[in-house]
Scaffold this active site. Structure first.
Site, PDB file in Angstrom:
ATOM      1  N   GLU A  12      57.832  49.155  30.291  1.00  0.00           N
ATOM      2  CA  GLU A  12      57.077  49.540  31.208  1.00  0.00           C
ATOM      3  C   GLU A  12      57.852  49.539  32.550  1.00  0.00           C
ATOM      4  O   GLU A  12      58.343  49.830  33.703  1.00  0.00           O
ATOM      5  CB  GLU A  12      55.239  49.725  31.799  1.00  0.00           C
ATOM      6  CG  GLU A  12      54.886  50.785  32.649  1.00  0.00           C
ATOM      7  CD  GLU A  12      55.823  52.514  31.996  1.00  0.00           C
ATOM      8  OE1 GLU A  12      54.970  53.476  32.718  1.00  0.00           O
ATOM      9  OE2 GLU A  12      56.023  53.087  31.581  1.00  0.00           O
ATOM     10  N   GLU A  22      51.170  66.195  38.584  1.00  0.00           N
ATOM     11  CA  GLU A  22      50.465  66.280  37.163  1.00  0.00           C
ATOM     12  C   GLU A  22      50.389  67.782  36.569  1.00  0.00           C
ATOM     13  O   GLU A  22      51.321  68.542  35.184  1.00  0.00           O
ATOM     14  CB  GLU A  22      49.955  65.849  36.342  1.00  0.00           C
ATOM     15  CG  GLU A  22      50.445  63.945  36.803  1.00  0.00           C
ATOM     16  CD  GLU A  22      52.042  63.577  36.255  1.00  0.00           C
ATOM     17  OE1 GLU A  22      52.069  64.425  34.933  1.00  0.00           O
ATOM     18  OE2 GLU A  22      52.314  62.081  36.489  1.00  0.00           O
ATOM     19  N   ASP A  42      61.493  59.241  41.980  1.00  0.00           N
ATOM     20  CA  ASP A  42      62.486  59.640  41.064  1.00  0.00           C
ATOM     21  C   ASP A  42      62.483  61.319  40.657  1.00  0.00           C
ATOM     22  O   ASP A  42      63.875  62.253  41.460  1.00  0.00           O
ATOM     23  CB  ASP A  42      62.363  59.082  39.278  1.00  0.00           C
ATOM     24  CG  ASP A  42      60.792  59.572  38.902  1.00  0.00           C
ATOM     25  OD1 ASP A  42      59.927  60.187  39.447  1.00  0.00           O
ATOM     26  OD2 ASP A  42      60.083  59.523  38.153  1.00  0.00           O
ATOM     27  N   GLU A  62      62.003  59.401  29.061  1.00  0.00           N
ATOM     28  CA  GLU A  62      63.477  59.544  29.897  1.00  0.00           C
ATOM     29  C   GLU A  62      64.470  58.328  29.391  1.00  0.00           C
ATOM     30  O   GLU A  62      65.771  59.493  29.673  1.00  0.00           O
ATOM     31  CB  GLU A  62      63.256  58.565  31.012  1.00  0.00           C
ATOM     32  CG  GLU A  62      62.679  59.493  32.179  1.00  0.00           C
ATOM     33  CD  GLU A  62      60.847  59.916  31.548  1.00  0.00           C
ATOM     34  OE1 GLU A  62      60.006  60.299  32.244  1.00  0.00           O
ATOM     35  OE2 GLU A  62      59.982  58.752  30.804  1.00  0.00           O
TER      36      GLU A  62
END
Length: 792
Positions: A352, A111, A258, A370
């Site tokens: 989610e 992150e 991803d 996204e």
């Protein structure tokens, strides 16, 4: 005239949406600056900043917060793209003056890299462009680049592993293995966490002239490639950073994997290194062969990819249609995007996680971008105004369902519309960037957007870096058997894809128009994709779904946690949710009962956190727990306001989990936690609601019911716990002997880690005699011989 009216209406919406997006961004950004700065994030319901350590811990979510004004840094290049150049210059000055990285705090390497390092690099590139134009930023002397380099050095200790895969966390001041670092004990990391460093680290090396950053990121990518399953060319979700063994072998394109795939493709675009493209094409062929089941993207087992490991999808896979656009594979991109759009129409936002029947699996929506990202890429590839309509719906739903006086609040549950006091930095960094670009022409932007590539956090890096990148001699990709297609080595052309056929995308979408059952007339119940049949077309595996009928809502049998020890005596009953694995409490005649064979057993309380339910259950079961009560970590949630759901597994077989498992929302959990704190040990029953103790009696009769529980300290030493002189049969059938004496352990189990790990467990057993006098006519009762435990 009608045509002109339609065109005018379209243009009005087009320009109106762009202005509306600017106003929304101002509302979110100004709320952060007014109420939260210099904190990392805004708490939009509380109208104050979230400072790590001053607010209740949220588990892994808080690893993004490093006391470095996260939201400001993440928003910098968005300010430029939205033509807010005065605000950008002021924000850069604040960043240079106020932000420091020498903080004694443990942060996520992943992150921090994509949000902070990427934010600094993107802002540096923008500042340099503006300075070269001579319009503003003339005072700028690469301060942001120097900050990025400092942060890069603070992240480098994470790569000091035998494999080259980075630790998942690092202390900004003390690194990883320093005794003061409070990290370095981790053994696992997600594939995306290790494989999403190359863009930022390579750009930092190119811009700073120090190759060390790119070298470490490349090595991590090499390891992941070498560890792929050679038969399927798939990778797993979690890998051991020391020996490279796969810890979780489910493979998909969503959470955990991803951005690894994304960075393989984009590393080729940014750096011009064909190795990355070859690897991406190899993985992509495997994805389309095993995982892509249009319009679904389902996780499979990497070693046996014909087996689906779960019946739900997570919202992070919504980025994949956008990546397919870059690949030039438009048909599956349109199919999956349309499926996602239908889900948003049904639930307002992407939950989610949602099932293959498009029902809610996890109801949260933290304002993820996204879906907007893929909408933008599809519009730019097709020019189809349909995607402007999709973008407009995103804008409207954000304003209707997420906007609050102090910004925008995440949705706690899409089924109820309740809010969460949370506005993540990616909302400003990505959501507004993609929405604004969707409704803007190139001429309206301050930069030529085609000269840049988006990182996974939508930060802008110049593709010109590829002209200075030397050839790679350290990593090689074996030639693969798959055939190159038209777009194997080039970006897709809309004219090539849609020659004189502007309705191509619509033709594909129409097949999925009523996928979730919305909009279809005289439809008794939504369509459900229940069975998949495989067949071979041109030597590629494809899947066809059979449509059948099913009730819209899956029935969830409510359970309860009933406190039966004094002073509660069965009067405190907490509604709980079930699990799809572990002991089936509905088949237990009297609920949960622990007998002499489990004399050292206990029920464990565990915070929900971000770790999978099944993973925690396994660890607690291995530690000797005879049951687990999960408590929601989200403050304020309750069974009265939030629908119950069933806890599900983690993609691995769950037959090994045999203990009973229940889930309490925050408010119910607080009641149980308070009881434990006050009375130390609490006896409970875990059972279906209809079998609640005393349910057959009216309230007045319950008062006369007698339950006497007397605890007496045993003289028996716990190390050699003996049952000599005790009746070992009384616990197995206490209902036959209403005055039985039971030998029970009282255990104090405490751990600083509320996640999966159970290493720091200290037990202090002691033995007590429990004298039970039970007088409940017409009711058979089995007392649970267990003691409540809380993990804090």
């Amino acid at each position: 005239m009608k045509l002109l009216h339609t065109i005018f209406k379209f243009l009005f919406k087009f320009f109106f949406c762009r202005d509306q997006i600017l106003e929304m961004f101002d509302h979110a950004y100004n709320s952060y600056m007014d109420y939260a700065y210099p904190a990392d994030e805004l708490m939009p319901l509380s109208c104050r900043g979230r400072v790590r350590g001053l607010e209740p811990n949220r588990g892994d979510i808080d690893d993004s917060l490093g006391k470095f004004s996260l939201t400001l840094i993440d928003s910098l290049d968005t300010l430029v793209l939205l033509n807010k150049l005065d605000e950008f210059e002021e924000a850069v000055k604040k960043t240079v003056q106020d932000v420091r990285f020498d903080n004694d705090i443990v942060v996520s390497v992943f992150e921090t890299n994509i949000r902070v390092l990427g934010g600094l690099l993107g802002a540096h590139v923008m500042a340099d462009v503006l300075k070269q134009r001579g319009e503003r930023m003339q005072w700028y002397r690469d301060e942001l680049l120097h900050m990025a380099k400092e942060l890069g050095y603070r992240l480098l200790p994470a790569f000091n592993t035998t494999s080259g895969l980075p630790y998942p966390r690092v202390n900004l001041r003390y690194g990883v293995v320093n005794p003061l670092s409070r990290t370095g004990t981790e053994s696992d990391t997600c594939t995306a966490c290790a494989g999403t460093m190359i863009l930022e680290f390579a750009a930092l090396s190119q811009l700073s002239g120090d190759p060390i950053f790119e070298e470490h990121a490349r090595k991590a990518m090499d390891v992941l490639w070498e560890k792929r399953q050679r038969g399927s060319d798939l990778v797993g979700t979690v890998i051991n950073i020391h020996n490279g063994d796969w810890v979780r072998r489910d493979s998909g394109v969503g959470a955990g994997i991803d951005s690894y795939y994304e960075y393989l493709m984009k590393a080729y675009i940014l750096l011009g290194d064909k190795v990355y493209l070859d690897r991406f094409n190899t993985h992509y062929s495997a994805i389309m062969k095993y995982i892509s089941q249009p319009p679904l993207l389902l996780n499979v087992h990497m070693h046996n990819p014909t087996v689906n490991v779960r019946s739900w999808m997570d919202s992070l896979l919504a980025f994949f249609p956008g990546l397919q656009v870059l690949r030039g594979d438009l048909k599956p991109a349109i199919e999956t995007h349309e499926m996602l759009y239908q889900v948003t129409k049904r639930h307002n936002f992407l939950p989610e996680a949602f099932t293959t029947e498009f029902r809610v699996h996890w109801g949260q929506h933290p304002l993820r971008p996204e879906f907007a990202e893929s909408t933008y890429f599809l519009y730019k590839a097709t020019g189809d105004p349909y995607y402007l309509k999709v973008g407009q719906s995103i804008v409207e739903k954000l304003n209707t369902h997420a906007r609050v006086p102090c910004g925008f609040a995440a949705v706690q549950d899409v089924r109820t519309g309740t809010h969460e006091d949370r506005m993540d930095s990616f909302f400003l960094a990505e959501m507004f960037k993609y929405l604004y670009l969707l409704f803007s022409e190139k001429s309206q932007l301050p930069i030529n957007i085609d000269d840049y590539i988006f990182t996974t956090e939508a930060h802008l890096l110049p593709v010109s870096l590829s002209t200075t990148q030397p050839s790679c001699h350290t990593n090689n990709t074996e030639p693969q058997a798959h055939e190159d297609d038209l777009f194997s080595y080039s970006c897709p052309s809309a004219q090539t894809l849609f020659p004189n056929n502007p309705t191509f995308a619509k033709t594909i979408r129409d097949s999925y128009k009523y996928l979730t059952g919305l909009g279809r007339t005289q439809q008794p119940s939504p369509v459900r994709w229940v069975t998949c049949y495989r067949f071979i077309i041109e030597q590629h595996l494809k899947l066809v779904a059979e449509v059948s009928q099913t009730p819209e809502h899956e029935e969830v049998v409510p359970l309860i946690v009933q406190l039966i020890s004094p002073p509660f005596l069965g009067r405190t009953v907490l509604t709980a949710g079930p699990a799809k694995f572990g002991m089936d409490l509905t088949k237990q005649e009297h609920g949960v009962s622990n007998c002499m064979e489990t004399i050292t057993g206990h029920i464990a309380l565990a915070l929900r956190g971000d770790c999978m339910f099944a993973a925690k259950a396994r660890r607690l079961q291995e530690a000797g727990a005879t049951g687990v009560i999960f408590i929601d970590h989200r403050e304020g949630s309750s069974s009265a306001e939030t629908p119950l759901f069933q806890m599900v597994g983690d993609g691995e077989p769950t037959d090994d989990i045999t203990v009973p498992l229940v889930f309490l929302f925050s408010k119910e959990g607080a009641t149980l936690s308070a009881a434990l704190q006050e009375h130390h040990n609490v006896d409970v029953l875990l059972l279906p609601k209809e079998k609640q103790l005393g349910k057959e009696f009216a309230e007045g009769e319950i008062e006369s019911t007698t339950i006497q529980l007397v605890l007496e300290q045993s003289e028996t030493d716990t190390e050699g716990a003996s049952l000599t002189g005790k009746n070992q049969d009384t616990c197995s059938s206490p209902q036959k002997d209403p005055e039985s004496r039971l030998l029970l352990p009282v255990t104090d189990l405490r751990s600083e880690n509320a996640g999966c790990a159970m290493e720091n467990v200290s037990a202090k057993p002691g033995l007590y005699h429990l004298s039970c006098t039970i007088n409940l006519p017409l009711v058979k009762i089995v007392l649970s011989c267990i003691v409540g435990i809380i993990l804090i």
